[in-house]
Design an enzyme around this catalytic site. Structure first.
Site, PDB file in Angstrom:
ATOM      1  N   TYR A 142     -20.655  -3.779  22.710  1.00 51.84           N
ATOM      2  CA  TYR A 142     -21.571  -4.916  22.844  1.00 51.84           C
ATOM      3  C   TYR A 142     -22.656  -4.897  21.768  1.00 51.84           C
ATOM      4  CZ  TYR A 142     -19.630  -6.115  27.406  1.00 51.84           C
ATOM      5  OH  TYR A 142     -18.791  -6.494  28.418  1.00 51.84           O
ATOM      6  N   ASP A 198     -18.520   2.474  35.376  1.00 56.04           N
ATOM      7  CA  ASP A 198     -17.410   3.377  35.054  1.00 56.04           C
ATOM      8  C   ASP A 198     -17.856   4.599  34.259  1.00 56.04           C
ATOM      9  OD1 ASP A 198     -14.855   1.998  36.011  1.00 56.04           O
ATOM     10  OD2 ASP A 198     -15.844   0.387  34.942  1.00 56.04           O
ATOM     11  N   HIS A 218     -13.208  -0.755  21.119  1.00 52.45           N
ATOM     12  CA  HIS A 218     -12.905  -2.016  21.787  1.00 52.45           C
ATOM     13  C   HIS A 218     -14.064  -2.980  21.610  1.00 52.45           C
ATOM     14  CE1 HIS A 218     -15.238   0.043  24.996  1.00 52.45           C
ATOM     15  NE2 HIS A 218     -15.712  -1.179  25.204  1.00 52.45           N
ATOM     16  N   TYR A 235     -20.492 -13.936  30.189  1.00 54.58           N
ATOM     17  CA  TYR A 235     -21.584 -13.480  31.052  1.00 54.58           C
ATOM     18  C   TYR A 235     -22.440 -12.428  30.366  1.00 54.58           C
ATOM     19  CZ  TYR A 235     -20.329  -8.675  32.357  1.00 54.58           C
ATOM     20  OH  TYR A 235     -20.110  -7.316  32.336  1.00 54.58           O
ATOM     21  N   ARG A 236     -21.963 -11.869  29.256  1.00 52.79           N
ATOM     22  CA  ARG A 236     -22.669 -10.766  28.605  1.00 52.79           C
ATOM     23  C   ARG A 236     -22.131 -10.643  27.187  1.00 52.79           C
ATOM     24  NH1 ARG A 236     -21.969  -4.478  30.515  1.00 52.79           N
ATOM     25  NH2 ARG A 236     -23.657  -3.544  29.292  1.00 52.79           N
TER      26      ARG A 236
END
Length: 534
Positions: free
Chosen positions: A96, A156, A394, A477-478
């Site tokens: 992110y 997680d 990722h 959403y993010r």
């Protein structure tokens, strides 16, 4: 031009940090509270999943305050000199953007040193933490204080910040993980250095600050989620007593064609209260990373698996093409009744199975072995990282979708087609049932971050996903740092009235435009020319 990005308007090369401002920051924080030097940024203060030569968002410096008072001082100096600062709690949100600022050569304020658990209230089952407190830290503090029977809902990976993850709408899985239920009551440093307490905390010495989410008048807490209106320096977080029975399970969907049916069954079980928390449904590619017997089939950047291979992997794991990870918490007779109800509902899916081994009592959590079961029990871990081969990274795009089988099917098929065409890899997907009516489709693209071309393809493909989903009325959403403006642009009703309102607030509360400019597409007036508005 960077190795993977070409968003030049949002990463202009400007020196915002003057020598005089740097000296003032050093006077407040000390020499060990100011980090300079590109080599160190590569290690901790940037997203490790970017290509090593990509410096699009590298900061000019990193500041490390130890207290709310030091944060206030930093903010006042930044306002005086017009230095944009980007706040990070732990910076572990790889994929992110990590700790990196939206604008290159600005300053990161890392709150890792503010790592105290300030309060544990056993009677009311909540804790109060600073932004540097990780899930591991809070769990350890509960154990060391004799409150191990109070559970914290965790994500997680347990290495991130409780506050940072919460403010970014990060996902945790126990009942308080649904829709921002756990946070309650914030202390916030505003852009002028003043201190604000939200909700009942606005009354000095109020005992309900961390028990009641509202107050008198507008509720302000939500303004500090995914925003750049202030810096949260403490927050209450609700805990849950360990129940008489904790029962983790998996529900399998042997073939992809039955996904729609499974979603509609889940919705029914969620609406009637049988399923609580945040059940999460993963495809075969994602499941392969969670179970050691198939780790060798981890879908990295080597190309897409065929449908036949995916079916083979689904059969080999026994988990199917999709499997829902869930749990039940409660008194033993109720848990047994709910399990029976789930079995009956799931039996209509051809070949679908309910994989359930045992329940755990309050004193048996040390017997929990698997990663998913630990996570849903509130036991933080980073074991999932062991499944990831060297070099594999990722990036994700995660729209909110109505919890209806046909809607989920539309988005899943669209994303699968685009990712195969644009990148040539499989989607590592997860449907997180964030409430009774919504799924977040966490779409991950795996790639080799050592390969600049693979990085570029992955980022380009995600931007296509954002735009194509937006055309169909689905929004992120993010958002990742690199496409925050694009994700924000999809919220375009009435000529972007939402964004214009947010920027009106921004200019009012942060007239110098210093706090995290560009975060989730909200830019201050003086830097709005850097926004990528297409």
């Amino acid at each position: 031009m960077s190795a993977t990005h070409d968003n030049t308007r949002a990463v202009e090369d400007t020196t915002y940090l003057s020598e005089k401002a740097l000296q003032r920051f050093t006077d407040v924080l000390g020499e060990d509270g100011v980090v300079l030097g590109e080599g160190r940024f590569h290690e901790q203060y940037r997203d490790k999943y970017w290509h090593r030569d990509d410096d699009s968002y590298d900061p000019a410096a990193v500041l490390l305050p130890r207290s709310t008072e030091e944060v206030q001082a930093v903010v006042r100096i930044a306002g005086e000199f017009g230095v944009p600062i980007w706040t990070s709690s732990q910076g572990r949100n790889y994929g992110y953007g990590g700790s990196s600022p939206r604008i290159k050569a600005t300053v990161v304020v890392s709150l890792t040193r503010m790592n105290r658990v300030l309060e544990i209230n056993r009677d009311l089952a909540y804790a109060v933490v600073e932004p540097g407190v990780r899930w591991f830290d809070l769990h350890d503090a509960l154990k060391e204080s004799g409150n191990e029977d109070l559970m914290v809902t965790v994500p997680d990976l347990g290495w991130g910040s409780v506050i940072g993850n919460s403010l970014d709408c990060g996902i945790t899985y126990q009942p308080y993980g649904a829709d921002f239920m756990a946070p309650c009551g914030m202390e916030v440093v505003l852009a002028n250095g003043e201190l604000l307490r939200t909700g009942m905390g606005a009354i000095p010495d109020n005992k309900s600050w961390h028990t009641y989410k509202r107050g008198l008048g507008p509720v302000l807490d939500g303004l500090f989620m995914q925003s750049n209106y202030g810096i949260v320096t403490r927050m209450g977080y609700w805990l849950m007593p360990r129940p008489e029975s904790y029962a983790p399970f998996f529900l399998t969907v042997p073939r992809d064609e039955h996904l729609d049916q499974a979603i509609d069954i889940i919705r029914g079980l969620r609406l009637d209260g049988t399923l609580r928390g945040v059940p999460s449904m993963y495809n075969t590619v994602t499941l392969a990373a969670q179970f050691p017997d198939v780790m060798g089939r981890f879908a990295g950047a080597e190309g897409a698996f065929s449908e036949e291979t995916l079916d083979e992997m689904a059969d080999a794991t026994g988990l199917g093409r999709w499997a829902l990870r869930g749990a039940l918490w409660g008194d033993t007779p109720i848990v047994e009744y709910q399990l029976d109800k789930i079995r009956k509902a799931w039996s209509v899916i051809p070949g679908g199975k309910v994989l359930f081994e045992r329940t755990y009592g309050p004193d048996e959590y040390d017997q929990i072995r698997t990663i998913p079961d630990k996570c849903q029990a509130g036991l933080p871990t980073v074991e999932l990282l062991d499944a990831i081969p060297a070099g594999v990274a990722h990036i994700g795009f995660s729209p909110a979708i109505p919890l209806v089988g046909t809607d989920v099917r539309e988005v899943v098929d669209l994303f699968d087609r685009i990712v195969r065409e644009k990148v040539g890899v499989n989607v590592a997907g997860g449907l997180l049932i964030i409430n009774e009516r919504t799924a977040l489709y966490v779409t991950g693209l795996n790639y080799d971050y050592r390969d600049a071309e693979q990085c570029r393809k992955a980022y380009d493909a995600v931007k296509v996903l954002v735009a194509e989903a937006g055309k169909r009325g689905y929004g992120e959403y993010r958002a990742h740092l690199d496409f925050m403006d694009l994700a924000s642009a999809q919220y375009s009703f009435n000529d972007h009235a939402y964004r214009r309102f947010c920027e009106t607030i921004k200019d009012a509360v942060d007239p110098n435009g210093i706090l995290s400019p560009g975060r989730h597409g909200i830019w201050p007036e003086r830097l709005r020319h850097l926004a990528d508005r297409g």
